[in-house]
Design a protein around this motif. Structure first.
Motif, PDB file in Angstrom:
ATOM      1  N   ALA A  12       0.828  -1.205   0.000  1.00 43.93           N
ATOM      2  CA  ALA A  12       0.000   0.000   0.000  1.00 43.93           C
ATOM      3  C   ALA A  12       0.865   1.259   0.000  1.00 43.93           C
ATOM      4  CB  ALA A  12      -0.932  -0.009   1.213  1.00 43.93           C
ATOM      5  N   LEU A  13       1.988   1.215   0.717  1.00 40.63           N
ATOM      6  CA  LEU A  13       2.900   2.357   0.735  1.00 40.63           C
ATOM      7  C   LEU A  13       3.480   2.614  -0.645  1.00 40.63           C
ATOM      8  CD1 LEU A  13       4.963   2.062   4.053  1.00 40.63           C
ATOM      9  CD2 LEU A  13       3.188   3.720   3.498  1.00 40.63           C
ATOM     10  N   ARG A  14       3.869   1.535  -1.331  1.00 42.56           N
ATOM     11  CA  ARG A  14       4.428   1.689  -2.675  1.00 42.56           C
ATOM     12  C   ARG A  14       3.387   2.259  -3.640  1.00 42.56           C
ATOM     13  NH1 ARG A  14       6.864  -3.337  -1.349  1.00 42.56           N
ATOM     14  NH2 ARG A  14       5.230  -4.474  -2.477  1.00 42.56           N
ATOM     15  N   GLU A  15       2.151   1.780  -3.536  1.00 48.09           N
ATOM     16  CA  GLU A  15       1.087   2.282  -4.406  1.00 48.09           C
ATOM     17  C   GLU A  15       0.816   3.759  -4.135  1.00 48.09           C
ATOM     18  OE1 GLU A  15      -2.211  -0.249  -3.695  1.00 48.09           O
ATOM     19  OE2 GLU A  15      -1.411  -1.926  -4.869  1.00 48.09           O
ATOM     20  N   ARG A  16       0.829   4.147  -2.856  1.00 50.87           N
ATOM     21  CA  ARG A  16       0.609   5.558  -2.529  1.00 50.87           C
ATOM     22  C   ARG A  16       1.743   6.424  -3.052  1.00 50.87           C
ATOM     23  NH1 ARG A  16       0.315   7.669   3.628  1.00 50.87           N
ATOM     24  NH2 ARG A  16       2.531   7.223   3.451  1.00 50.87           N
ATOM     25  N   HIS A  17       2.967   5.918  -2.930  1.00 53.32           N
ATOM     26  CA  HIS A  17       4.115   6.661  -3.436  1.00 53.32           C
ATOM     27  C   HIS A  17       4.012   6.853  -4.948  1.00 53.32           C
ATOM     28  CE1 HIS A  17       8.218   6.915  -5.149  1.00 53.32           C
ATOM     29  NE2 HIS A  17       8.438   7.720  -4.121  1.00 53.32           N
ATOM     30  N   ASP A  18       3.630   5.788  -5.660  1.00 51.16           N
ATOM     31  CA  ASP A  18       3.491   5.889  -7.106  1.00 51.16           C
ATOM     32  C   ASP A  18       2.391   6.870  -7.489  1.00 51.16           C
ATOM     33  OD1 ASP A  18       5.495   4.024  -7.326  1.00 51.16           O
ATOM     34  OD2 ASP A  18       4.144   2.325  -7.663  1.00 51.16           O
ATOM     35  N   HIS A  19       1.289   6.839  -6.746  1.00 51.59           N
ATOM     36  CA  HIS A  19       0.187   7.757  -7.032  1.00 51.59           C
ATOM     37  C   HIS A  19       0.606   9.209  -6.816  1.00 51.59           C
ATOM     38  CE1 HIS A  19      -3.839   9.448  -7.168  1.00 51.59           C
ATOM     39  NE2 HIS A  19      -3.629   9.986  -5.977  1.00 51.59           N
ATOM     40  N   MET A  20       1.318   9.468  -5.703  1.00 46.97           N
ATOM     41  CA  MET A  20       1.773  10.828  -5.427  1.00 46.97           C
ATOM     42  C   MET A  20       2.764  11.304  -6.488  1.00 46.97           C
ATOM     43  SD  MET A  20       2.231  10.672  -1.281  1.00 46.97           S
ATOM     44  CE  MET A  20       2.861  12.350  -1.205  1.00 46.97           C
ATOM     45  N   THR A  21       3.637  10.400  -6.944  1.00 48.90           N
ATOM     46  CA  THR A  21       4.604  10.758  -7.982  1.00 48.90           C
ATOM     47  C   THR A  21       3.889  11.129  -9.274  1.00 48.90           C
ATOM     48  OG1 THR A  21       6.253   9.274  -7.018  1.00 48.90           O
ATOM     49  CG2 THR A  21       6.596   9.962  -9.301  1.00 48.90           C
ATOM     50  N   ASP A  22       2.889  10.330  -9.654  1.00 47.53           N
ATOM     51  CA  ASP A  22       2.131  10.622 -10.866  1.00 47.53           C
ATOM     52  C   ASP A  22       1.382  11.940 -10.746  1.00 47.53           C
ATOM     53  OD1 ASP A  22       3.017   8.243 -11.911  1.00 47.53           O
ATOM     54  OD2 ASP A  22       1.195   7.126 -11.398  1.00 47.53           O
ATOM     55  N   THR A  23       0.846  12.225  -9.546  1.00 56.15           N
ATOM     56  CA  THR A  23       0.099  13.468  -9.338  1.00 56.15           C
ATOM     57  C   THR A  23       1.011  14.676  -9.459  1.00 56.15           C
ATOM     58  OG1 THR A  23      -1.457  12.336  -7.861  1.00 56.15           O
ATOM     59  CG2 THR A  23      -1.374  14.739  -7.724  1.00 56.15           C
ATOM     60  N   LEU A  24       2.214  14.586  -8.885  1.00 56.77           N
ATOM     61  CA  LEU A  24       3.143  15.710  -8.943  1.00 56.77           C
ATOM     62  C   LEU A  24       3.616  15.974 -10.369  1.00 56.77           C
ATOM     63  CD1 LEU A  24       5.291  15.034  -5.746  1.00 56.77           C
ATOM     64  CD2 LEU A  24       3.661  16.893  -6.095  1.00 56.77           C
ATOM     65  N   ARG A  25       3.668  14.928 -11.183  1.00 55.84           N
ATOM     66  CA  ARG A  25       4.115  15.089 -12.556  1.00 55.84           C
ATOM     67  C   ARG A  25       3.002  15.583 -13.473  1.00 55.84           C
ATOM     68  NH1 ARG A  25       7.478   9.359 -13.012  1.00 55.84           N
ATOM     69  NH2 ARG A  25       9.373  10.068 -11.921  1.00 55.84           N
ATOM     70  N   ALA A  26       1.752  15.479 -13.008  1.00 55.16           N
ATOM     71  CA  ALA A  26       0.617  15.825 -13.846  1.00 55.16           C
ATOM     72  C   ALA A  26       0.470  17.340 -13.946  1.00 55.16           C
ATOM     73  CB  ALA A  26      -0.658  15.216 -13.283  1.00 55.16           C
ATOM     74  N   THR A  27      -0.156  17.799 -15.025  1.00 57.00           N
ATOM     75  CA  THR A  27      -0.468  19.218 -15.200  1.00 57.00           C
ATOM     76  C   THR A  27      -1.728  19.547 -14.425  1.00 57.00           C
ATOM     77  OG1 THR A  27      -1.847  18.814 -17.132  1.00 57.00           O
ATOM     78  CG2 THR A  27       0.536  19.144 -17.505  1.00 57.00           C
ATOM     79  N   PRO A  28      -1.971  20.824 -14.117  1.00 55.43           N
ATOM     80  CA  PRO A  28      -3.221  21.214 -13.430  1.00 55.43           C
ATOM     81  C   PRO A  28      -4.453  20.746 -14.175  1.00 55.43           C
ATOM     82  CG  PRO A  28      -1.665  23.021 -13.406  1.00 55.43           C
ATOM     83  CD  PRO A  28      -1.068  21.958 -14.278  1.00 55.43           C
ATOM     84  N   GLU A  29      -4.418  20.751 -15.508  1.00 60.80           N
ATOM     85  CA  GLU A  29      -5.578  20.313 -16.280  1.00 60.80           C
ATOM     86  C   GLU A  29      -5.836  18.832 -16.096  1.00 60.80           C
ATOM     87  OE1 GLU A  29      -3.060  22.083 -17.443  1.00 60.80           O
ATOM     88  OE2 GLU A  29      -4.069  24.046 -17.642  1.00 60.80           O
ATOM     89  N   GLU A  30      -4.752  18.034 -16.015  1.00 60.17           N
ATOM     90  CA  GLU A  30      -4.917  16.589 -15.811  1.00 60.17           C
ATOM     91  C   GLU A  30      -5.450  16.279 -14.431  1.00 60.17           C
ATOM     92  OE1 GLU A  30      -1.385  14.777 -18.671  1.00 60.17           O
ATOM     93  OE2 GLU A  30      -0.902  15.446 -16.634  1.00 60.17           O
ATOM     94  N   ILE A  31      -5.025  17.057 -13.417  1.00 62.84           N
ATOM     95  CA  ILE A  31      -5.502  16.839 -12.044  1.00 62.84           C
ATOM     96  C   ILE A  31      -6.981  17.142 -11.930  1.00 62.84           C
ATOM     97  CG2 ILE A  31      -5.303  17.605  -9.655  1.00 62.84           C
ATOM     98  CD1 ILE A  31      -2.352  18.099 -10.177  1.00 62.84           C
ATOM     99  N   SER A  32      -7.416  18.254 -12.575  1.00 63.89           N
ATOM    100  CA  SER A  32      -8.816  18.648 -12.480  1.00 63.89           C
ATOM    101  C   SER A  32      -9.709  17.740 -13.319  1.00 63.89           C
ATOM    102  CB  SER A  32      -8.974  20.088 -12.923  1.00 63.89           C
ATOM    103  OG  SER A  32      -8.551  20.249 -14.267  1.00 63.89           O
TER     104      SER A  32
END
Length: 348
Positions: free
Chosen positions: A328-348
Motif C-alpha cells: 500500500a505504501l508503494r502504491e501511494r508513493h506511485d500515485h503521489m509521484t504521478d500526481t506531482l508530474r501531472a499538469t493542473p488540467e490533468e488533475i482537475s
C-alpha cells in the motif's frame, strides 16, 4: 482561497515590505534570507491552506536541521535492550483520579530514563514524517491535524514498549497488552482540538507521554478529562510536564489543550493505544490502515475472513499485514509521484 486571508508577508526592517495573495498552482520564489510569515486562512474558511515549500541550497554539504527526512526505522525501536528490567510503577505514580464509572486516570512521572526521552524527542522533532488531516468531520474525533504514525511491529521491540507493557500489566492486573496505534500528535496554539473518546465498548488503555521540556506551568498544553457523558463536569486535568505520562481508560472523554497563544513551539504528545491481545491489536491496526476505505460492516467481514485464513494466529496475520502495508505504501508513493508530474488540467 479568495478573500479568505492566507497571504504571505515579507518583512524588511521589522515592518511589512510586501504581501502576496495565494493563487492555486502559483509558484513563489524568494531568497531564504528574507524574513517571511504565512498568514492563516480565516476561521470561517473551514479548511486548511496546503502549501508545498521547497528549500534549495547552493552547497551539497548543507544539511537543514529542521526539515523532516525520510527514515524507515524509528531509531530507538530497533533493539530489545532493557526490555527485561523490572520496577515498581507505584514508585512513579503522582496521582490517580476516577470517573463516576470508576475508570482510572493515572499520572506517572520519571518512568523513562532521560537518554531515552531525549532520543524519542529528537526523533519526533526532526525525523518523523507528519501527515496533515484537515477533514471537516464534526463527529467525535480529536481534530489533531498533524500526526506522525509509527509501525507497531518495530515499536514492540523497543525498551520503551517493555516499560509501557510492564506498567500496564502492574496497573491493570492483565498481561498480554499489545499496541495497535503508536503516534505522535502535534498541536499548535491556534489548533482547535475536540472532546473525544479513544475507543467504544472496549476495556483498554491509552498511554500518553508529554515531550516538551520547555513548557512550564501556565503554558497550557495539558489534557482535560471529563465525566462519562457530561462534558460540563471535569474529573481532572493533567499538566503538561516533560516526561510525564497520563494513562487512562480509553472510553474516558478527554481533550488535549493547545499551548498558550504567545508560544511559537508546538505541543508534542506521544500516544500508544493498546488492545488486550496481540490478535485483536493486529486486527484493529489493519482496520485503521489498509482496510480504512471500507465501511464498518465490510471491515469486520474482511477481518473475520483474513483471521480465519491465517488460523487465528496473530503472528501469521501480522506478517500478512506487513506485506500488504508495504504494498500500500508503494502504491501511494506511485500515485503521489504521478500526481506531482501531472499538469493542473490533468488533475482537475
Amino acid at each position: 482561497i479568495n478573500a479568505e486571508y492566507g497571504e504571505v508577508l515579507f518583512f524588511q526592517d521589522n515592518d511589512v515590505h510586501s504581501t502576496i495573495q495565494p493563487v492555486q498552482y502559483g509558484v513563489l520564489v524568494w531568497n531564504c534570507k528574507i524574513p517571511y510569515q504565512f498568514q492563516y486562512p480565516s476561521i470561517s474558511t473551514g479548511f486548511g491552506q496546503v502549501l508545498l515549500q521547497i528549500t534549495i541550497y547552493n552547497k551539497i554539504d548543507v544539511k537543514p536541521q529542521y526539515l523532516p527526512h525520510s527514515v524507515k526505522h524509528f531509531p530507538i525501536f530497533r533493539g530489545p535492550q532493557a526490555i527485561n528490567q523490572t520496577f515498581s510503577v507505584t514508585d512513579h505514580i503522582t496521582s490517580v483520579a476516577f470517573t463516576p464509572l470508576q475508570r482510572p486516570i493515572y499520572v506517572v512521572d520519571n518512568l523513562f530514563r532521560p537518554e531515552l526521552l531525549e532520543e524519542l524527542r529528537q526523533h519526533v522533532y526532526l525525523s518523523s514524517q507528519y501527515y496533515y488531516d484537515d477533514s471537516d468531520d464534526a463527529g467525535e474525533t480529536d481534530n489533531v491535524q498533524w500526526i506522525s504514525g509509527h509501525r507497531t511491529v518495530e515499536f514492540v521491540k523497543s525498551e520503551m514498549w517493555g516499560i509501557i507493557n510492564q506498567t500496564l500489566t502492574q496497573l491493570s492486573g492483565h498481561s498480554g497488552w499489545y499496541p495497535y496505534d503508536v503516534s505522535c500528535n502535534l498541536n499548535r496554539a491556534w489548533d482547535h482540538t475536540r472532546i473525544h473518546k479513544d475507543c467504544y465498548d472496549k476495556d483498554e488503555f491509552t498511554f500518553l507521554l508529554y515531550l516538551n521540556p520547555e513548557l512550564q506551568p501556565g503554558h497550557l498544553g495539558g489534557t482535560v478529562f471529563y465525566e462519562h457523558e457530561d462534558v460540563n463536569s471535569i474529573v481532572t486535568s493533567v499538566q503538561n510536564k516533560y516526561g510525564r505520562v497520563a494513562i487512562f481508560h480509553c472510553e474516558i472523554k478527554h481533550a488535549g489543550r493547545p499551548p498558550h497563544a504567545y508560544l511559537t513551539n508546538a505541543r508534542y504528545s506521544f500516544a500508544v493505544k493498546v488492545a488486550r491481545s496481540k490478535l485483536e491489536a493486529v486486527q484493529r491496526e489493519m482496520m485503521q490502515t489498509i482496510l480504512n476505505d471500507l465501511d464498518e460492516e465490510e471491515q469486520f467481514d474482511e477481518i473475520e475472513k483474513l483471521t480465519t485464513e491465517h488460523d487465528s494466529d496473530p503472528d501469521k496475520l501480522e506478517a500478512f499485514f506487513a506485506e500488504e502495508f508495504e504494498m500500500a505504501l508503494r502504491e501511494r508513493h506511485d500515485h503521489m509521484t504521478d500526481t506531482l508530474r501531472a499538469t493542473p488540467e490533468e488533475i482537475s
